[in-house]
Motif scaffolding. Structure first.
Motif, mmCIF file in Angstrom:
data_model
loop_
_atom_site.group_PDB
_atom_site.id
_atom_site.type_symbol
_atom_site.label_atom_id
_atom_site.label_comp_id
_atom_site.label_asym_id
_atom_site.label_seq_id
_atom_site.Cartn_x
_atom_site.Cartn_y
_atom_site.Cartn_z
ATOM 1 N N LYS A 144 0.826 -1.216 0.000
ATOM 2 C CA LYS A 144 0.000 0.000 0.000
ATOM 3 C C LYS A 144 0.860 1.266 0.000
ATOM 4 C CE LYS A 144 -2.675 -1.869 3.426
ATOM 5 N NZ LYS A 144 -3.279 -1.737 4.698
ATOM 6 N N GLY A 145 2.181 1.110 -0.092
ATOM 7 C CA GLY A 145 3.073 2.277 -0.043
ATOM 8 C C GLY A 145 3.085 2.907 1.344
ATOM 9 N N ASP A 146 2.727 2.124 2.357
ATOM 10 C CA ASP A 146 2.603 2.644 3.718
ATOM 11 C C ASP A 146 3.842 2.306 4.537
ATOM 12 O OD1 ASP A 146 1.754 3.434 6.227
ATOM 13 O OD2 ASP A 146 0.483 1.666 6.532
ATOM 14 N N VAL A 147 4.973 2.910 4.155
ATOM 15 C CA VAL A 147 6.193 2.743 4.957
ATOM 16 C C VAL A 147 7.056 3.983 4.768
ATOM 17 C CG1 VAL A 147 7.222 1.386 3.089
ATOM 18 C CG2 VAL A 147 8.285 1.356 5.335
ATOM 19 N N LYS A 148 7.624 4.469 5.869
ATOM 20 C CA LYS A 148 8.463 5.670 5.798
ATOM 21 C C LYS A 148 9.823 5.348 6.367
ATOM 22 C CE LYS A 148 4.749 8.847 5.551
ATOM 23 N NZ LYS A 148 3.946 9.890 6.157
ATOM 24 N N TYR A 149 10.828 4.975 5.520
ATOM 25 C CA TYR A 149 10.618 4.564 4.133
ATOM 26 C C TYR A 149 11.188 3.161 3.912
ATOM 27 C CZ TYR A 149 8.271 8.787 2.878
ATOM 28 O OH TYR A 149 7.326 9.775 2.800
ATOM 29 N N ARG A 150 11.629 2.539 5.022
ATOM 30 C CA ARG A 150 12.092 1.157 4.941
ATOM 31 C C ARG A 150 11.789 0.461 6.268
ATOM 32 N NH1 ARG A 150 12.941 -1.409 0.392
ATOM 33 N NH2 ARG A 150 15.050 -2.147 -0.008
ATOM 34 N N PHE A 151 11.128 -0.696 6.196
ATOM 35 C CA PHE A 151 11.012 -1.529 7.399
ATOM 36 C C PHE A 151 12.361 -2.199 7.642
ATOM 37 C CE2 PHE A 151 6.500 -1.844 5.896
ATOM 38 C CZ PHE A 151 5.919 -1.203 6.976
ATOM 39 N N VAL A 152 12.757 -2.235 8.894
ATOM 40 C CA VAL A 152 13.955 -2.985 9.281
ATOM 41 C C VAL A 152 13.566 -3.893 10.437
ATOM 42 C CG1 VAL A 152 16.295 -2.822 10.261
ATOM 43 C CG2 VAL A 152 15.574 -1.229 8.473
ATOM 44 N N ILE A 153 13.937 -5.159 10.313
ATOM 45 C CA ILE A 153 13.615 -6.133 11.358
ATOM 46 C C ILE A 153 14.676 -6.080 12.459
ATOM 47 C CG2 ILE A 153 13.229 -8.567 11.879
ATOM 48 C CD1 ILE A 153 12.741 -8.928 8.788
ATOM 49 N N ASP A 154 14.204 -5.912 13.695
ATOM 50 C CA ASP A 154 15.088 -5.998 14.853
ATOM 51 C C ASP A 154 15.220 -7.483 15.185
ATOM 52 O OD1 ASP A 154 16.362 -5.994 17.233
ATOM 53 O OD2 ASP A 154 15.047 -4.524 18.200
ATOM 54 N N MET A 155 16.375 -8.035 14.884
ATOM 55 C CA MET A 155 16.512 -9.494 14.950
ATOM 56 C C MET A 155 16.509 -10.027 16.372
ATOM 57 S SD MET A 155 16.110 -11.337 12.453
ATOM 58 C CE MET A 155 16.552 -10.382 11.032
ATOM 59 N N ALA A 156 16.616 -9.130 17.375
ATOM 60 C CA ALA A 156 16.501 -9.585 18.769
ATOM 61 C C ALA A 156 15.138 -10.244 18.966
ATOM 62 C CB ALA A 156 16.679 -8.401 19.712
ATOM 63 N N SER A 157 14.141 -9.812 18.194
ATOM 64 C CA SER A 157 12.783 -10.368 18.321
ATOM 65 C C SER A 157 12.741 -11.843 17.918
ATOM 66 C CB SER A 157 11.807 -9.570 17.445
ATOM 67 O OG SER A 157 12.208 -9.648 16.080
ATOM 68 N N LEU A 158 13.657 -12.245 17.050
ATOM 69 C CA LEU A 158 13.681 -13.655 16.626
ATOM 70 C C LEU A 158 14.295 -14.523 17.727
ATOM 71 C CD1 LEU A 158 13.203 -15.753 14.397
ATOM 72 C CD2 LEU A 158 15.383 -15.112 13.395
ATOM 73 N N LYS A 159 15.299 -13.932 18.386
ATOM 74 C CA LYS A 159 15.964 -14.673 19.462
ATOM 75 C C LYS A 159 14.998 -14.857 20.655
ATOM 76 C CE LYS A 159 20.692 -13.178 18.541
ATOM 77 N NZ LYS A 159 20.471 -12.906 17.146
ATOM 78 N N SER A 160 14.253 -13.765 20.950
ATOM 79 C CA SER A 160 13.420 -13.817 22.172
ATOM 80 C C SER A 160 12.080 -14.511 21.902
ATOM 81 C CB SER A 160 13.189 -12.407 22.706
ATOM 82 O OG SER A 160 12.579 -11.629 21.708
ATOM 83 N N GLY A 161 11.536 -14.356 20.706
ATOM 84 C CA GLY A 161 10.217 -14.947 20.421
ATOM 85 C C GLY A 161 10.326 -15.923 19.276
ATOM 86 N N GLY A 162 9.386 -15.769 18.343
ATOM 87 C CA GLY A 162 9.355 -16.450 17.067
ATOM 88 C C GLY A 162 9.810 -17.846 17.042
#
Ligand code: NAP
Ligand code: ZN
Length: 353
Positions: free
Chosen positions: A335-353
């Motif tokens: 939808k062009g709804d990002v200002k202007y790049r999403f970046v994944i905080d990879m700590a979230s993968l270690k703690s969850g996911g």
């Protein structure tokens, strides 16, 4: 070694937790604990197999080629990195290193095709490469970039694809003072394009379909912002551009941008929509114009771009997300709804996911 990741299992399934295997570092390899990974529209195209006719996706697909992390292990012959250094990986992890294009340090145009960071045949595993939506990656140091200790690491990650993909054609077509340069589409690539064109000293015009992005376009460095859906706004720019960089991810009309080029001007595509884009011969004939394309950049030029960004204080404008929000991020990207790049905080993968 087993590593947590997020993968798409088919073109229609959402990304979900998965476990993947990384090789033990070979003598010239570095092992990187991934801290941040940018979300490129190419990740979405490939996870959904939208480039099926050009580069079909092999599943499971772990996207991600804007990788910044910390070195945790080095092979016995590694010279550029030591444990604890920051390091980055972009879109490629290998190439033949001997063809004429590799010899010119344009590994992205390797005659045998570079090994891309994901969705390429992997000569080590015998399977296919898996990208940065993961805890760790192991890469030959020749395809690993140096990142300044002082860098904002999360905002640096998108430079590894969005940055180099816009920097490289601007250097090739000599964007600089006295040149009028257009950037089409204010997304991840487009916003880096605006920043580079400004930093290189050009007169910068942004074309956007989103009236809500006009103020941001100016803040990011455009001297003028044109809402491209308004034909009256396009007319004053006819026959005036030296160079236009098209960063659009979906179908759109190239002919209306070709009309804006002056004699010997170039429209360069970096956007890679799923479907072909029709071009009328007359859009190119009078006056003489060029339609071109450009793919990422070589490793040496990527390092040059990172150093240029360091000197000029350039990073990406980002929205940091946990990896559990990746499917929502893909919907918003469309939808062009990002200002202007999403970046994944990879700590979230270690703690969850
Ligand atoms: P993005 O963040 O989604 O940005 C794309 C922008 O294109 C949008 O923000 C929007 O800008 C514009 N746009 C979207 N749909 C449109 C439509 N139907 N008509 C006109 N404009 C539209 O994507 P990205 O990550 O920057 O990637 C852009 C493209 O470059 C993708 O196709 C990607 O695969 C490709 N890519 C190529 C290379 C390469 O080596 N050549 C490298 C990386 C990415 P406005 O809202 O301002 O109109
Ligand atoms: Zn990319």
């Amino acid at each position: 070694m087993s590593t947590k990741a997020f993968a798409a299992q088919s073109a229609t399934s959402p990304l979900a937790p998965a476990s993947i295997t990384r090789r033990e570092p070979l003598p010239t390899d570095v092992q990187i604990d991934i801290l941040y990974c940018g979300v490129c529209h190419s990740d979405l195209h490939q996870a959904r197999d939208e480039w099926h006719n050009y580069a079909p996706t092999t599943f499971p697909c772990v996207p991600g080629h804007e990788i910044v992390g910390r070195v945790t292990k080095v092979g016995t012959r590694v010279t550029k990195f030591k444990v604890g250094d920051f390091a980055a990986v972009g879109c490629m992890v290998d190439s033949c290193q001997s063809c004429p294009n590799c010899a010119k340090r344009l590994e992205q145009y390797c005659h045998q095709f570079p090994t891309f960071t994901y969705n390429s045949p992997d000569k080590h595993s015998g399977s296919h490469t898996l990208g940065g939506y993961s805890e760790q990656i192991v890469v030959d140091e020749a395809f690993t970039l140096k990142v300044s200790d002082k860098a904002n690491l999360a905002a640096t990650a998108p430079l590894l694809c969005a940055g180099i993909t816009t920097y490289s054609p601007m250097r090739h077509w000599k964007v600089g003072p006295g040149k009028k340069v257009g950037i089409v589409g204010l997304g991840g690539l487009g916003h880096m394009g605006v920043k580079f064109a400004k930093a290189l000293g050009a007169q910068v015009v942004l074309f956007t379909t989103s009236p809500g992005k006009v103020a941001d376009g100016k803040r990011l460095g455009a001297h003028e912002v044109v809402v491209s859906s308004d034909p009256n706004a396009m007319t004053p720019h006819l026959h005036s551009f030296d160079f236009i960089l098209d960063c659009v991810s979906a179908e759109h009309d190239l002919n209306s941008y070709l009309a804006l080029l002056k004699l010997d001007g170039t429209l360069c595509l970096v956007g890679a929509p799923e479907k072909p884009l029709p071009v009328a011969a007359f859009s190119l004939l009078l006056p003489r114009k060029s339609l071109a394309g450009s793919g990422i950049g070589g490793i040496a030029e990527t390092q040059e771009m990172l150093d240029f960004c360091d000197q000029h204080g350039i990073v990406s404008d980002i929205e940091l997300i946990p990896i559990q929000k990746i499917n929502e991020a893909y919907s918003r990207l469309l939808k062009g709804d990002v200002k202007y790049r999403f970046v994944i905080d990879m700590a979230s993968l270690k703690s969850g996911g």
